[in-house]
Design a protein around this motif. Structure first.
Motif, PDB file in Angstrom:
ATOM      1  N   ALA A  61      -4.724 -36.393  15.561  1.00  0.00           N
ATOM      2  CA  ALA A  61      -5.487 -35.380  14.813  1.00  0.00           C
ATOM      3  C   ALA A  61      -4.616 -34.181  14.462  1.00  0.00           C
ATOM      4  O   ALA A  61      -5.038 -33.317  13.691  1.00  0.00           O
ATOM      5  N   GLY A  62      -3.408 -34.101  15.025  1.00  0.00           N
ATOM      6  CA  GLY A  62      -2.464 -33.033  14.680  1.00  0.00           C
ATOM      7  C   GLY A  62      -3.049 -31.646  14.882  1.00  0.00           C
ATOM      8  O   GLY A  62      -3.090 -30.851  13.951  1.00  0.00           O
ATOM      9  N   LEU A  63      -3.484 -31.347  16.102  1.00  0.00           N
ATOM     10  CA  LEU A  63      -4.215 -30.094  16.317  1.00  0.00           C
ATOM     11  C   LEU A  63      -3.325 -28.874  16.583  1.00  0.00           C
ATOM     12  O   LEU A  63      -3.848 -27.768  16.743  1.00  0.00           O
ATOM     13  N   ALA A  64      -2.018 -29.062  16.611  1.00  0.00           N
ATOM     14  CA  ALA A  64      -1.140 -27.904  16.860  1.00  0.00           C
ATOM     15  C   ALA A  64      -1.426 -26.830  15.818  1.00  0.00           C
ATOM     16  O   ALA A  64      -1.473 -27.126  14.623  1.00  0.00           O
ATOM     17  N   VAL A  94     -19.423 -32.013  17.415  1.00  0.00           N
ATOM     18  CA  VAL A  94     -20.861 -32.167  17.140  1.00  0.00           C
ATOM     19  C   VAL A  94     -21.380 -33.418  17.870  1.00  0.00           C
ATOM     20  O   VAL A  94     -20.874 -34.513  17.665  1.00  0.00           O
ATOM     21  N   GLY A  95     -22.376 -33.223  18.733  1.00  0.00           N
ATOM     22  CA  GLY A  95     -22.862 -34.338  19.552  1.00  0.00           C
ATOM     23  C   GLY A  95     -21.786 -34.787  20.524  1.00  0.00           C
ATOM     24  O   GLY A  95     -21.609 -35.974  20.769  1.00  0.00           O
ATOM     25  N   GLY A  96     -21.097 -33.822  21.091  1.00  0.00           N
ATOM     26  CA  GLY A  96     -19.901 -34.094  21.913  1.00  0.00           C
ATOM     27  C   GLY A  96     -20.179 -34.515  23.332  1.00  0.00           C
ATOM     28  O   GLY A  96     -19.257 -34.579  24.147  1.00  0.00           O
ATOM     29  N   ALA A  97     -21.451 -34.778  23.665  1.00  0.00           N
ATOM     30  CA  ALA A  97     -21.852 -35.186  25.029  1.00  0.00           C
ATOM     31  C   ALA A  97     -21.321 -34.167  26.053  1.00  0.00           C
ATOM     32  O   ALA A  97     -21.360 -32.968  25.788  1.00  0.00           O
ATOM     33  N   SER A  98     -20.820 -34.630  27.188  1.00  0.00           N
ATOM     34  CA  SER A  98     -20.392 -33.667  28.211  1.00  0.00           C
ATOM     35  C   SER A  98     -18.977 -33.152  27.959  1.00  0.00           C
ATOM     36  O   SER A  98     -18.418 -32.433  28.792  1.00  0.00           O
ATOM     37  N   GLY A  99     -18.382 -33.543  26.824  1.00  0.00           N
ATOM     38  CA  GLY A  99     -17.102 -32.953  26.427  1.00  0.00           C
ATOM     39  C   GLY A  99     -15.855 -33.802  26.629  1.00  0.00           C
ATOM     40  O   GLY A  99     -14.756 -33.254  26.701  1.00  0.00           O
ATOM     41  N   PRO A 100     -15.951 -35.144  26.656  1.00  0.00           N
ATOM     42  CA  PRO A 100     -14.735 -35.936  26.883  1.00  0.00           C
ATOM     43  C   PRO A 100     -13.659 -35.715  25.819  1.00  0.00           C
ATOM     44  O   PRO A 100     -12.473 -35.585  26.157  1.00  0.00           O
ATOM     45  N   PHE A 101     -14.072 -35.642  24.536  1.00  0.00           N
ATOM     46  CA  PHE A 101     -13.060 -35.417  23.503  1.00  0.00           C
ATOM     47  C   PHE A 101     -12.498 -33.999  23.624  1.00  0.00           C
ATOM     48  O   PHE A 101     -11.281 -33.792  23.529  1.00  0.00           O
ATOM     49  N   CYS A 102     -13.380 -33.022  23.852  1.00  0.00           N
ATOM     50  CA  CYS A 102     -12.916 -31.632  23.958  1.00  0.00           C
ATOM     51  C   CYS A 102     -11.913 -31.478  25.095  1.00  0.00           C
ATOM     52  O   CYS A 102     -10.879 -30.811  24.943  1.00  0.00           O
ATOM     53  N   VAL A 103     -12.201 -32.107  26.235  1.00  0.00           N
ATOM     54  CA  VAL A 103     -11.290 -31.967  27.377  1.00  0.00           C
ATOM     55  C   VAL A 103      -9.924 -32.554  27.021  1.00  0.00           C
ATOM     56  O   VAL A 103      -8.885 -31.924  27.252  1.00  0.00           O
ATOM     57  N   ALA A 104      -9.927 -33.738  26.404  1.00  0.00           N
ATOM     58  CA  ALA A 104      -8.648 -34.352  26.021  1.00  0.00           C
ATOM     59  C   ALA A 104      -7.905 -33.444  25.036  1.00  0.00           C
ATOM     60  O   ALA A 104      -6.680 -33.271  25.136  1.00  0.00           O
ATOM     61  N   ALA A 105      -8.645 -32.839  24.093  1.00  0.00           N
ATOM     62  CA  ALA A 105      -8.007 -31.969  23.098  1.00  0.00           C
ATOM     63  C   ALA A 105      -7.456 -30.704  23.756  1.00  0.00           C
ATOM     64  O   ALA A 105      -6.336 -30.269  23.461  1.00  0.00           O
ATOM     65  N   LEU A 106      -8.238 -30.114  24.669  1.00  0.00           N
ATOM     66  CA  LEU A 106      -7.803 -28.868  25.318  1.00  0.00           C
ATOM     67  C   LEU A 106      -6.618 -29.115  26.239  1.00  0.00           C
ATOM     68  O   LEU A 106      -5.705 -28.286  26.332  1.00  0.00           O
ATOM     69  N   GLU A 107      -6.633 -30.261  26.922  1.00  0.00           N
ATOM     70  CA  GLU A 107      -5.519 -30.572  27.827  1.00  0.00           C
ATOM     71  C   GLU A 107      -4.202 -30.695  27.059  1.00  0.00           C
ATOM     72  O   GLU A 107      -3.146 -30.344  27.570  1.00  0.00           O
ATOM     73  N   THR A 159      -3.506 -29.315  23.963  1.00  0.00           N
ATOM     74  CA  THR A 159      -3.265 -28.342  22.896  1.00  0.00           C
ATOM     75  C   THR A 159      -3.392 -26.904  23.395  1.00  0.00           C
ATOM     76  O   THR A 159      -4.497 -26.342  23.417  1.00  0.00           O
ATOM     77  N   PRO A 160      -2.280 -26.281  23.767  1.00  0.00           N
ATOM     78  CA  PRO A 160      -2.352 -24.882  24.208  1.00  0.00           C
ATOM     79  C   PRO A 160      -2.886 -24.006  23.072  1.00  0.00           C
ATOM     80  O   PRO A 160      -2.609 -24.270  21.903  1.00  0.00           O
ATOM     81  N   GLY A 161      -3.679 -23.016  23.416  1.00  0.00           N
ATOM     82  CA  GLY A 161      -4.178 -22.083  22.399  1.00  0.00           C
ATOM     83  C   GLY A 161      -5.451 -22.552  21.715  1.00  0.00           C
ATOM     84  O   GLY A 161      -6.040 -21.820  20.926  1.00  0.00           O
ATOM     85  N   LEU A 162      -5.874 -23.760  22.004  1.00  0.00           N
ATOM     86  CA  LEU A 162      -7.096 -24.294  21.387  1.00  0.00           C
ATOM     87  C   LEU A 162      -8.311 -23.928  22.241  1.00  0.00           C
ATOM     88  O   LEU A 162      -8.220 -23.891  23.474  1.00  0.00           O
TER      89      LEU A 162
END
Ligand SMILES: C[S@@+](CC[C@H](N)C(=O)[O-])C[C@H]1O[C@@H](n2cnc3c(N)ncnc32)[C@H](O)[C@@H]1O
Length: 334
Positions: free
Chosen positions: A162-165, A173-186, A188-191
């Motif tokens: 996803a190239g989030l740098a 949206v509809g992210g459940a308990s946050g599995p994608f968010c946790v992977a993204a935050l782990e 991507t510093p600053g996100l």
């Protein structure tokens, strides 16, 4: 004797039940902890299970190749299946199987009525999908756990694609308990990230924030994606969302995403993909049937997803494939 393909199809329901029960009662975890083949009696004593019933279940599992049985009748988990059967592994299928057995299976008989009377007339007398899935705290917890198991591990592959740098905020949206968010935050510093979800899911996101020490980086926005606009962001993520809805509703959600996105922002649609000719793969074909009874959607080809993204205004859309069942379709707000 039945030909192999028919044998698997006819007897598969017994195998699904056996895998579910063995997972539920800790058989796979126990076998993996022993590190050597274990006879039925020893498993039954250790896990306080009825030996005769266990014996029958284990014979089914061995016949399907889910566990190995040696010449002394002792069992072990095949090395290549361990990541999927170990309850401690992020790729464990246990949560998904619980959801299938305790929720989806009860809805499959609806298909008979769909065939003869059509889905709309059968569904008219049924509660909305998430009213059923979140009917009891146990079902809610099971569903949220199943989503974590389906999503966290593959998200660690999808996040770099996803190239989030440089991106400062993701709205899942509809992210459940946050599995994608946790992977993204782990990764991507600053996100920072927000899970936009039904209110019932709030406590599970709060639990994730505590467990992964993400206070200040991960938060929760209660909302209904059918009714509410999305809060502003640089990146809107939809994981296994569009496959739950018709093209019309999917397009409406993507248009909301477009409005919520900053200029230069992006949308991440993460879902199963049908092959271009819709001939497979098998899990997508099966889950396409499941979506019919569990929701109002269907699985799509890459071209169908790109068509929806472009209709909502996103440009430079492309597909980025993982090694697992969930892939990324990305598009940009230019
Ligand atoms: C199939 S799950 C996908 C979960 C997660 N995105 C993933 O990829 O694992 C669909 C999610 O959509 C959420 N959801 C369903 N209807 C919703 C609505 N009207 N508004 C917000 N979220 C909703 C459910 O609570 C559920 O967590």
């Amino acid at each position: 004797m039945l030909p192999n393909a028919l044998e698997k199809a006819v007897y598969g329901v017994y195998a699904t039940t056996a895998v579910h029960l063995a997972a539920k009662h800790g058989v796979f975890g126990f076998l993996l902890d022993q590190g050597a083949p274990v006879p039925t009696g020893k498993i039954a004593v250790a896990l306080e299970l009825d030996e005769e019933t266990l014996d029958r279940l284990l014979l089914v599992l061995a016949s399907f190749g889910v566990i190995e049985r040696n010449e002394h009748g002792a069992y072990q988990v095949p090395v290549e299946l361990a990541p999927f059967l170990d309850p401690r592994s992020p790729r464990s299928v246990g949560g998904f199987l619980s959801h299938v057995m305790n929720s989806t299976l009860g809805r499959l008989p609806q298909l008979d009525g769909y065939l003869t009377a059509g889905k709309p007339s059968v569904d008219a007398s049924l509660p909305a999908p998430f009213d059923v899935m979140y009917k009891t705290p146990k079902l809610t917890e099971e569903f949220v756990a199943a989503m974590w198991q389906l999503t966290y591990d593959v998200s660690r592959e999808l996040v770099p694609m996803a190239g989030l740098a440089g991106v400062r905020h993701v709205l899942d949206v509809g992210g459940a308990s946050g599995p994608f968010c946790v992977a993204a935050l782990e990764a991507t510093p600053g996100l920072s990230a927000t899970v936009f979800e039904l209110p019932e899911v709030g406590p599970y996101v709060a639990d994730t924030v505590e467990r992964y020490d993400l206070r200040g980086r991960l938060d929760f926005a209660a909302g209904d994606f059918h009714r509410d606009e999305f809060p502003p962001t640089e990146c809107v993520a939809f994981g296994y969302i569009l496959s739950g809805w018709t093209d019309e509703i999917g397009l409406e959600l993507l248009r909301k995403a477009y409005r919520a996105c900053a200029d230069g922002g992006r949308v991440l649609v993460m879902d199963r993909l049908f092959d271009d000719d819709r001939g497979g793969p098998l899990p997508t074909a099966v889950m396409n049937l499941s979506m019919h009874v569990e929701a109002e959607g269907r699985h799509r080809t890459a071209a169908e997803f790109i068509g929806l993204l472009e209709s909502a205004g996103f440009a430079d859309c492309e597909v980025r494939r993982s090694t697992q069942d969930k892939h990324l379709v990305i598009g940009f707000k230019r």
